[in-house]
Design an enzyme around this catalytic site. Structure first.
Site, mmCIF file in Angstrom:
data_model
loop_
_atom_site.group_PDB
_atom_site.id
_atom_site.type_symbol
_atom_site.label_atom_id
_atom_site.label_comp_id
_atom_site.label_asym_id
_atom_site.label_seq_id
_atom_site.Cartn_x
_atom_site.Cartn_y
_atom_site.Cartn_z
ATOM 1 N N MET A 1 33.140 34.533 49.547
ATOM 2 C CA MET A 1 32.911 35.013 48.182
ATOM 3 C C MET A 1 33.203 36.501 48.111
ATOM 4 O O MET A 1 32.731 37.278 48.932
ATOM 5 C CB MET A 1 31.452 34.731 47.784
ATOM 6 C CG MET A 1 31.056 35.289 46.431
ATOM 7 S SD MET A 1 32.007 34.545 45.086
ATOM 8 C CE MET A 1 32.053 35.923 43.931
ATOM 9 N N HIS B 1 40.955 39.744 45.585
ATOM 10 C CA HIS B 1 40.033 39.717 44.447
ATOM 11 C C HIS B 1 39.422 41.090 44.161
ATOM 12 O O HIS B 1 38.951 41.331 43.054
ATOM 13 C CB HIS B 1 38.877 38.754 44.734
ATOM 14 C CG HIS B 1 39.167 37.323 44.452
ATOM 15 N ND1 HIS B 1 39.728 36.876 43.272
ATOM 16 C CD2 HIS B 1 38.938 36.199 45.199
ATOM 17 C CE1 HIS B 1 39.826 35.553 43.296
ATOM 18 N NE2 HIS B 1 39.364 35.118 44.460
ATOM 19 N N HIS C 1 42.661 36.449 50.862
ATOM 20 C CA HIS C 1 42.264 35.922 49.550
ATOM 21 C C HIS C 1 41.154 36.781 48.937
ATOM 22 O O HIS C 1 41.264 37.245 47.794
ATOM 23 C CB HIS C 1 41.774 34.474 49.737
ATOM 24 C CG HIS C 1 41.349 33.787 48.479
ATOM 25 N ND1 HIS C 1 42.150 32.883 47.825
ATOM 26 C CD2 HIS C 1 40.208 33.857 47.749
ATOM 27 C CE1 HIS C 1 41.518 32.416 46.760
ATOM 28 N NE2 HIS C 1 40.328 33.006 46.695
ATOM 29 N N GLU C 2 40.099 37.010 49.707
ATOM 30 C CA GLU C 2 38.936 37.725 49.161
ATOM 31 C C GLU C 2 39.244 39.189 48.871
ATOM 32 O O GLU C 2 38.756 39.747 47.895
ATOM 33 C CB GLU C 2 37.734 37.620 50.110
ATOM 34 C CG GLU C 2 37.315 36.201 50.461
ATOM 35 C CD GLU C 2 37.125 35.274 49.265
ATOM 36 O OE1 GLU C 2 36.804 35.766 48.160
ATOM 37 O OE2 GLU C 2 37.304 34.056 49.426
#
EC number: 3.4.11.-
Length: 912
Positions: A311, A349, A345-346
């Site tokens: 996350m 973000h 990916h994180e």
């Protein structure tokens, strides 16, 4: 957030594979089962706009023994219009006192707290009207450190000395910040945060920003108050805090950002690989977006109990241990690659999602699709030897097409209301189709203009919110191309096209006739109005197989194209690099001319993969015969590429699962052995000098496939090596463990299972525990299967990993599938209580039932979930029922011809 937790494991079950086929009577059956329409949405209203936050000053004091926490919130707020109530989000929290202090005026105490539990809201009522202006909202409250892996929750870990303890950690996306503190929990209601944590002094306390003060707590000398710097303006779902025991490794990126990786105590060494990836990734994104990383630090932390893969909380990214920790000796190559992708990916973000945030969950796909695309760009930059873009096609592109061909798919952009609907869209459409259409868009726009457009978008909307249209506008301004018109056909309607192409030689030129129709898992599209797409199409020829001879935008149902100077003996191929999000059906003459390119490898790997995958999907949909695909699969005898084999392996796995419902399952295993044994012999068991990452992945894949199919020499060698491993004579290399464990379990007995469970208990590393958990379902005896299912719910298995143990049983054998489904029904209350409202419940259902291939099972599954509702998995349940019917139709249609073909092969084996 990264939800894609699993790969297509070597020779094992593929958690993401969607089994399906077709029947001419299918639509009638879907309606009779009530599968064709999604249920009505719950009524829902967003928060009123009359009061909004400017800053949250939040102090939390978690109790790590009683699993409760106390909270104090002082939020500076703006009253925009006079009101005598404030409506906020709040769930599982008890408010003790609440008051509002208008600036320069007296405190007004709230006289009532009206909880709307269904909508996760609370209304604070005041005895007098709050006038427009600024003021401070003060709330004292208490809550529970829950065990549901969402909100502010407890995570169990074992200290190096063997003591069980708990950390307090957070997971707020999508709508769970409201479980930690009352707030305006919507992505567009941004504010700054001043966070303090009151914690035992021997614990590490972390939040989004750096620590600015740490002082003794007045009432208790064993407790300290840790204060963090003020955050930038941000959304509530990105707030995070962690209290626990951790070691860390740290470095500075070349841009001066402090990067730390936090690991369980004693395992700092295992954070070094992720640290190296993160330190390379931050400058890569800074250069790509031409926007600096906006915070002074970034922490990456491994959490023991964690539902997602990771996350992207701003400045404090949380991960499953297996998505962050790498042991140089005991981690396999696929784990390294997985960690690199998830870190990529994180960190993407941090800009795309955190700096600029979607206005509402309808635009979630933009966050996740973009990060799921650029993680590959980043890994390709850091590790060019991974050939990661070919792997993208197998891992994301084809996975999205499988789901998107269903009647129960959904458009990329989904109108979202009630919180329970948000979890449903964390699926392969938002992530993998989103990533695939962005990859296609990047190719259509060109890298230079794409980067320019991205910079315009991030600069214009930084610290604000944006919608999909805002990105299209920036890219349109940068490129001068009709981005919105093209992309709306891909994001606002579900599905994708099948392009049918035939060719005719006209003197020295080739005339191509193209037509597009929606591709359906159930066969040719039969609706009245066929949707249309604006399709960027690339065309290559055998003259230069790696460059496009022509690029066009197909914006109508049919098109004729003239390719100049193409000789009669040259092949022509659509969709160079398998970048366009469509499937291709060639005329038989065109296909015939392409097939030698598979055998002699003159077609590039990603095109060989795409060709095979299109044919397999056409067969599943009943448009061509499955036997035709089996013949094409035999042409891959000289194939050297890992990803091509991986895709082939997944498709053969789907076929094996389907044929486990017949009495000729052994024949398809013979076919698998014939296809895989030449490459198995070439590779052998031990790495050769000069081999790299992809060779290691290929060896594991091939040996696992051969071992599972019962290839005699592979089975004997696997047993020998397993024995040496268990006795400590020769420890198995990490890359060989999955295939060896799988092989010995599949062909083993109760003693083998006991040894495996002992290895699981002894394993110090979560990666090794997961590796064992995922193969346990390969065991075949009914009583051992039951033992594995009981183990899945035991204390030995972390809550998030139970799903993959049960899924492994369902994917392991025909009996396993029935046993897993019964186990889920018998233990539904416990499982639902554990996973409700999160995507793990969807994953559990999908893995457990999608392999069935009997019509009545679709009715049984539907009936069970009607009496045991799982709101956040409604769409998944419908997709599973649709897939079961498709499987049944596929079996009915092709089983006999497949059987005849396999028998005929046996009688006269093909010559390579």
């Amino acid at each position: 957030m990264d939800c894609s937790l699993t790969f297509c494991f070597p020779g094992f079950w593929n958690p993401f594979t969607i089994f399906r086929s077709r029947s001419s009577r299918r639509r009638h059956r879907l309606h009779s089962l009530g599968l064709a329409a999604m249920p009505e949405k719950r009524p829902f209203e967003r928060l009123p706009a009359d009061v909004s936050p400017i800053n949250y000053s939040l102090c939390l004091k978690p109790d790590l023994l009683d699993f409760t926490f106390e909270g104090k919130l002082e939020a500076s707020a703006q009253v925009r219009q006079a009101t005598n109530q404030i409506v906020m989000n709040c769930a599982d929290i008890d408010i003790i006192t609440a008051s509002y202090v208008p600036e320069g005026d007296e405190e007004i105490h709230a006289t009532g707290f009206n909880y709307q539990n269904e909508d996760e809201k609370v209304t604070l009522s005041f005895p007098s009207t709050l006038q427009p202006g600024t003021g401070t909202l003060k709330i004292d409250f208490v809550g529970e450190l829950n065990d549901k892996m969402k909100g502010f929750y407890r995570s169990k870990y074992t200290t190096p000395s063997g003591e069980v303890r708990y950390a307090a950690v957070t997971q707020f996306e999508a709508t769970d910040a409201r479980r930690a503190f009352p707030c305006w929990d919507e992505p567009a209601i941004k504010a700054t945060f001043d966070i303090s944590l009151v914690v035992p002094k021997d614990r590490v306390a972390l939040s989004n920003m750096n620590v600015i003060d740490r002082k003794p707590y007045p009432d208790d000398e064993n407790v300290v108050e840790v204060k963090f710097a003020r955050t930038p303006v941000m959304s509530t779902y990105l707030v995070a805090f962690v209290v626990g025991e951790y070691d860390f490794v740290e470095t500075r990126s070349k841009d001066g950002v402090c990067v730390r990786v936090y690991t369980p105590v004693g395992k700092a060494e295992q954070g070094k690989f992720a640290l190296e990836v993160a330190a390379k990734t931050l400058p890569f994104y800074k250069d790509y977006f031409n926007v600096p990383y906006p915070l002074p630090k970034i922490d990456l932390i491994a959490i023991a109990d964690f539902a997602a893969g990771a996350m992207e909380n701003w400045g404090l990214v949380t991960y499953r241990e297996t998505a962050l920790l790498i042991d140089p000796k005991n981690s396999c190559s696929s784990s390294r690659q997985w960690v690199a992708l998830v870190v990529g990916h994180e960190l993407a973000h941090q800009w795309f999602g955190n700096l600029v945030t979607m206005e509402w969950w309808t635009h979630l796909w933009l966050n996740e699709g973009f990060a799921s695309w650029i993680e590959y760009l980043c890994v390709d930059h850091c590790f060019p030897e991974y050939d990661i873009w070919t792997q993208f096609v197998s891992a994301d592109y084809t996975r999205a097409q499988e789901l998107d061909a269903l009647d129960n798919s959904h458009p990329i952009e989904v109108s979202v209301g009630h919180p329970s609907e948000v979890d449903e869209i964390f699926d392969a459409i938002s992530y993998s189709k989103g990533a695939s259409v962005i990859r296609m868009l990047h190719d259509y726009v060109g890298d230079k203009d794409f980067k320019k457009g991205m910079n315009m978008y991030l600069t214009k909307f930084q610290q604000k919110n944006a919608a999909t249209e805002d990105l299209w506008e920036s890219l349109e301004n940068a490129s001068g191309k009709p981005i919105a018109a093209v992309m709306n056909t891909w994001t606002k309607q579900m599905g994708f096209p099948l392009i049918y192409v035939e060719a005719e030689q006209v003197e020295d030129d080739r005339l191509l006739r193209l037509s597009q129709k929606k591709f359906c898992a159930s066969g040719p599209y039969v609706g009245e109005e066929c949707p249309q797409w604006m399709v960027p199409i690339t065309i290559s020829t055998s003259e230069d197989s790696s460059h496009a001879k022509m690029k066009i935008l197909m914006d109508k149902p049919e098109m004729n194209i003239i390719l100049k100077d193409v000789k009669p003996d040259q092949w022509v191929k659509l969709n160079l690099g398998t970048v366009g999000f469509y499937r291709t059906q060639y005329s038989s003459a065109m296909l015939e001319s392409l097939l030698p390119g598979i055998r002699d490898l003159s077609l590039p790997p990603v095109d060989r993969l795409g060709l095979q995958n299109d044919l397999f999907s056409l067969a599943r949909a009943g448009i061509i015969s499955t036997v035709e695909v089996l013949k094409v699969m035999e042409a891959f005898v000289n194939e050297p590429n890992y990803t091509v084999w991986s895709d082939l392996s997944c498709n053969l796995g789907i076929l094996s699962t389907l044929l486990s419902h017949t009495d000729f399952y052994e024949e398809i295993q013979e076919f698998v052995k014939d296809v895989f044994s030449p490459i198995g012999e070439r590779l052998g068991w031990d790495p050769k000098p000069g081999e790299g990452h992809l060779d290691a992945l290929l060896r594991g894949l091939v040996l696992g496939k051969l071992g599972k199919a019962g290839h005699k020499a592979t089975l004997e060698e696997a047993r020998r090596r397993f024995k040496d491993h268990v006795e400590g004579k020769q420890i198995l290399s990490a890359d060989l463990r999955s295939p060896v464990y799988l092989t010995v379990l599949k062909h083993g007995d109760g003693t083998t299972l006991d040894i495996m469970l002992k290895l699981h208990k002894q394993a110090d590393m979560q990666e090794e525990k997961n590796r064992i958990e995922r193969v346990l379902g390969a065991t075949l005896s009914p009583e051992l299967i039951q033992k594995v299912l009981t183990f899945a719910l035991s204390e030995e298995v972390r809550p998030q990993d139970t799903v993959s143990v049960i899924g492994g049983v369902a994917g392991g054998s025909k009996h396993g599938r029935k046993a897993a489904w019964k186990f889920i029904k018998d233990n539904w209350e416990e499982l639902y209580n554990r996973y409700q409202g999160g995507f793990l419940i969807s994953r559990l259902i999908k893995l457990s039932v999608e392999g069935f291939a009997v019509d009545k099972m679709a009715a049984e599954v539907k009936a069970f979930f009607e009496s045991h509702p799982a709101p956040s998995a409604e769409r998944t349940i419908q997709q599973c029922c649709e897939n079961i019917l498709l499987n049944a139709a596929w079996l009915k249609r092709d089983a006999e011809s497949i059987h005849q073909y396999l028998l005929q092969r046996k009688a006269s084996p093909p010559t390579a």
